[in-house]
Design a protein around this motif. Structure first.
Motif, mmCIF file in Angstrom:
data_model
loop_
_atom_site.group_PDB
_atom_site.id
_atom_site.type_symbol
_atom_site.label_atom_id
_atom_site.label_comp_id
_atom_site.label_asym_id
_atom_site.label_seq_id
_atom_site.Cartn_x
_atom_site.Cartn_y
_atom_site.Cartn_z
ATOM 1 N N ARG A 51 26.518 37.120 41.466
ATOM 2 C CA ARG A 51 26.862 38.290 42.291
ATOM 3 C C ARG A 51 28.241 38.128 42.924
ATOM 4 N N ALA A 52 28.577 36.901 43.336
ATOM 5 C CA ALA A 52 29.896 36.655 43.939
ATOM 6 C C ALA A 52 31.005 36.912 42.923
ATOM 7 N N LEU A 53 30.733 36.630 41.654
ATOM 8 C CA LEU A 53 31.726 36.905 40.616
ATOM 9 C C LEU A 53 32.069 38.392 40.544
ATOM 10 N N ASP A 54 31.077 39.231 40.826
ATOM 11 C CA ASP A 54 31.282 40.678 40.710
ATOM 12 C C ASP A 54 32.304 41.207 41.710
ATOM 13 N N VAL A 55 32.497 40.496 42.820
ATOM 14 C CA VAL A 55 33.401 40.997 43.871
ATOM 15 C C VAL A 55 34.601 40.070 44.083
ATOM 16 N N ALA A 56 34.791 39.114 43.172
ATOM 17 C CA ALA A 56 35.946 38.216 43.248
ATOM 18 C C ALA A 56 36.990 38.654 42.221
ATOM 19 N N PRO A 57 38.284 38.403 42.479
ATOM 20 C CA PRO A 57 39.313 38.743 41.484
ATOM 21 C C PRO A 57 39.040 37.998 40.177
ATOM 22 N N PRO A 58 38.882 38.704 39.047
ATOM 23 C CA PRO A 58 38.468 38.054 37.793
ATOM 24 C C PRO A 58 39.342 36.881 37.370
ATOM 25 N N ALA A 59 40.662 37.008 37.557
ATOM 26 C CA ALA A 59 41.562 35.942 37.098
ATOM 27 C C ALA A 59 41.615 34.766 38.066
ATOM 28 N N ALA A 60 41.108 34.962 39.287
ATOM 29 C CA ALA A 60 41.226 33.918 40.313
ATOM 30 C C ALA A 60 40.056 32.949 40.312
ATOM 31 N N VAL A 61 38.991 33.266 39.572
ATOM 32 C CA VAL A 61 37.819 32.389 39.572
ATOM 33 C C VAL A 61 37.920 31.376 38.440
ATOM 34 N N TRP A 62 37.387 30.208 38.678
ATOM 35 C CA TRP A 62 37.369 29.164 37.655
ATOM 36 C C TRP A 62 36.269 28.160 37.982
ATOM 37 N N ALA A 63 35.929 27.366 37.010
ATOM 38 C CA ALA A 63 34.912 26.338 37.209
ATOM 39 C C ALA A 63 35.445 25.015 36.686
ATOM 40 N N LEU A 64 34.844 23.958 37.194
ATOM 41 C CA LEU A 64 35.205 22.606 36.790
ATOM 42 C C LEU A 64 33.916 21.852 36.509
ATOM 43 N N HIS A 65 33.837 21.204 35.347
ATOM 44 C CA HIS A 65 32.610 20.551 34.914
ATOM 45 C C HIS A 65 32.957 19.152 34.398
ATOM 46 N N VAL A 66 32.231 18.145 34.883
ATOM 47 C CA VAL A 66 32.356 16.797 34.337
ATOM 48 C C VAL A 66 30.973 16.353 33.889
ATOM 49 N N GLN A 67 30.943 15.524 32.867
ATOM 50 C CA GLN A 67 29.683 15.058 32.314
ATOM 51 C C GLN A 67 29.817 13.599 31.916
ATOM 52 N N ASP A 68 28.745 12.854 32.117
ATOM 53 C CA ASP A 68 28.730 11.433 31.781
ATOM 54 C C ASP A 68 27.403 11.116 31.098
ATOM 55 N N VAL A 222 34.524 45.141 67.813
ATOM 56 C CA VAL A 222 35.167 44.420 66.716
ATOM 57 C C VAL A 222 35.105 45.290 65.459
ATOM 58 N N ALA A 223 36.038 45.029 64.548
ATOM 59 C CA ALA A 223 36.047 45.758 63.286
ATOM 60 C C ALA A 223 34.837 45.356 62.451
ATOM 61 N N CYS A 224 34.216 46.314 61.840
ATOM 62 C CA CYS A 224 33.049 46.041 60.995
ATOM 63 C C CYS A 224 33.521 45.778 59.568
ATOM 64 N N PRO A 225 33.134 44.642 58.967
ATOM 65 C CA PRO A 225 33.536 44.375 57.577
ATOM 66 C C PRO A 225 33.090 45.467 56.609
ATOM 67 N N LEU A 226 32.032 46.202 56.947
ATOM 68 C CA LEU A 226 31.523 47.227 56.054
ATOM 69 C C LEU A 226 32.386 48.481 56.052
ATOM 70 N N ASP A 227 33.405 48.524 56.930
ATOM 71 C CA ASP A 227 34.291 49.677 56.982
ATOM 72 C C ASP A 227 35.312 49.685 55.848
ATOM 73 N N THR A 228 35.425 48.570 55.119
ATOM 74 C CA THR A 228 36.328 48.518 53.967
ATOM 75 C C THR A 228 35.499 48.469 52.692
ATOM 76 N N PRO A 229 35.976 49.073 51.612
ATOM 77 C CA PRO A 229 35.226 49.014 50.348
ATOM 78 C C PRO A 229 34.936 47.577 49.909
ATOM 79 N N ALA A 230 35.919 46.679 50.088
ATOM 80 C CA ALA A 230 35.723 45.292 49.664
ATOM 81 C C ALA A 230 34.646 44.611 50.512
ATOM 82 N N GLY A 231 34.704 44.802 51.830
ATOM 83 C CA GLY A 231 33.717 44.187 52.705
ATOM 84 C C GLY A 231 32.311 44.696 52.446
#
Length: 343
Positions: A51-68, A222-231
């Motif tokens: 779900r977090a991927l759906d609202v994150a900038p597509p090019a800014a997300v990445w993963a790191l995986h190590v295996q032994d 205080v400003a409500c985060p829900l007042d912006t489309p992103a929030g």
């Protein structure tokens, strides 16, 4: 960890970097068990990350995986965000003060992951700010491998199951709850309490929950985060992630038919998590938030499996009915190219 072992980590083979949303989605699809290990908080599961991927900038997300070897994996799902001090690599898990985590078979593998993370962060020219992590040997090993600092953030307040014969809340709190109920009766206000895990009920109530958030923030100036489309999109995505887990429970207190307070919780196992809760200020005379909080606690401990109720964030303890302990949480910080981490 000694300096020689750190040097071996930093010269070890690189981790597998997975850049962009499509690569991260593929990683999550193929590593469902890895991100659902026992003890993983709801806010760090595969459901939450998707779900977090759906609202994150597509090019800014990445993963790191190590295996032994088979069954010996460690992974981080990350996002690069631009701040005033430059680009900062953060965890996609958690967010909004909620607990994060990452899978790692053991501290040694977490240290290798940290070393690979530092190398990739240096290549990207970013600092590291991995926050809301548990006080766990794997987290300390990750930080050591990355050459990063470990600092405390607000702990999570907890309520542990009271001993047999003990009251859940103090005599003073019980007196205040009685006063609130007496006011309801004296004013002829009808109270209705419901608990539901039905997704359709949740969706139908969602507009009222949104109004309650806006009301609360307006009352505090205080400003409500829900007042912006992103929030608003982030809030809805997080609630949707909890629904994907199949353990989301909505508690609602209505006064004369109107929503006066709500709590969204995550049930299951020994730990019952309160994800969010607020009340509508027009009903403040009747302390609806307090009344509902008490009912939520009682209901949680009515399940013999529940040992702890926590608020899943660093809520100020003085705002809660009762607190009997706390769980330490950490942030792992490192500046660009190993320099001091920006504030």
């Amino acid at each position: 960890m000694s300096a020689p072992s750190l040097e071996r980590l930093r010269t070890a083979g690189p981790g597998h970097v997975l850049p962009g949303r499509a690569a991260v989605e593929a990683h999550l699809a193929g590593s469902a068990d890895l991100h659902a290990a026992p003890g993983t908080p709801p806010t760090a599961t595969g459901a939450w990350l998707r779900r977090a991927l759906d609202v994150a900038p597509p090019a800014a997300v990445w993963a790191l995986h190590v295996q032994d070897g088979p069954g010996r994996d460690a992974a981080l799902v990350l996002v690069d965000r631009v701040h005033a001090t430059g680009t900062r690599t953060e965890l996609l898990a958690g967010g909004g003060g909620h607990e994060a985590s990452f899978p790692a078979a053991d501290p040694a593998l977490a240290a290798r992951l940290g070393a690979a993370l530092a190398r990739e962060a240096d290549r990207r020219g970013s600092s590291l700010h991995l926050t809301e992590l548990p006080d766990d040997p794997r987290v300390h090993a990750l930080a050591a491998g990355a050459g990063a600092r470990v600092e405390d953030v607000l702990p999570v307040p907890e309520v542990r199951r009271p001993a047999e014969g003990e009251h859940l809340v103090s005599a003073g709190v019980r007196k205040n709850l009685r006063k609130a109920r007496n006011r309801l009766a004296a004013d002829g206000v009808r109270a209705e309490l419901t608990f539901s895990t039905d997704p359709d009920v949740f969706e139908a109530t969602l507009p009222e929950l949104e109004l309650a958030h806006r009301d609360r923030d307006a009352a505090h100036g205080v400003a409500c985060p829900l007042d912006t489309p992103a929030g608003r999109a982030v809030w809805r995505a997080r609630l949707g992630a909890l629904g994907d887990l199949g353990r989301r429970e909505l508690a609602v207190l209505r006064l004369d038919g109107a929503l006066a307070a709500h709590v969204v919780a995550v049930r299951g196992g020994a730990r019952h998590g309160v994800f969010e809760g607020c009340f509508v200020t027009r009903w403040a005379r009747y302390s609806p938030g307090r009344l509902l909080e008490h009912e939520v606690l009682q209901r949680a401990f009515a399940d013999p499996r529940t040992e702890v109720v926590d608020w899943m964030t660093g809520v100020a303890p003085e705002t809660l009915l009762v607190v009997t302990g706390e769980r330490r949480r950490l942030v792992v910080r490192r500046g660009r190219s190993g320099g001091p981490a920006p504030d």
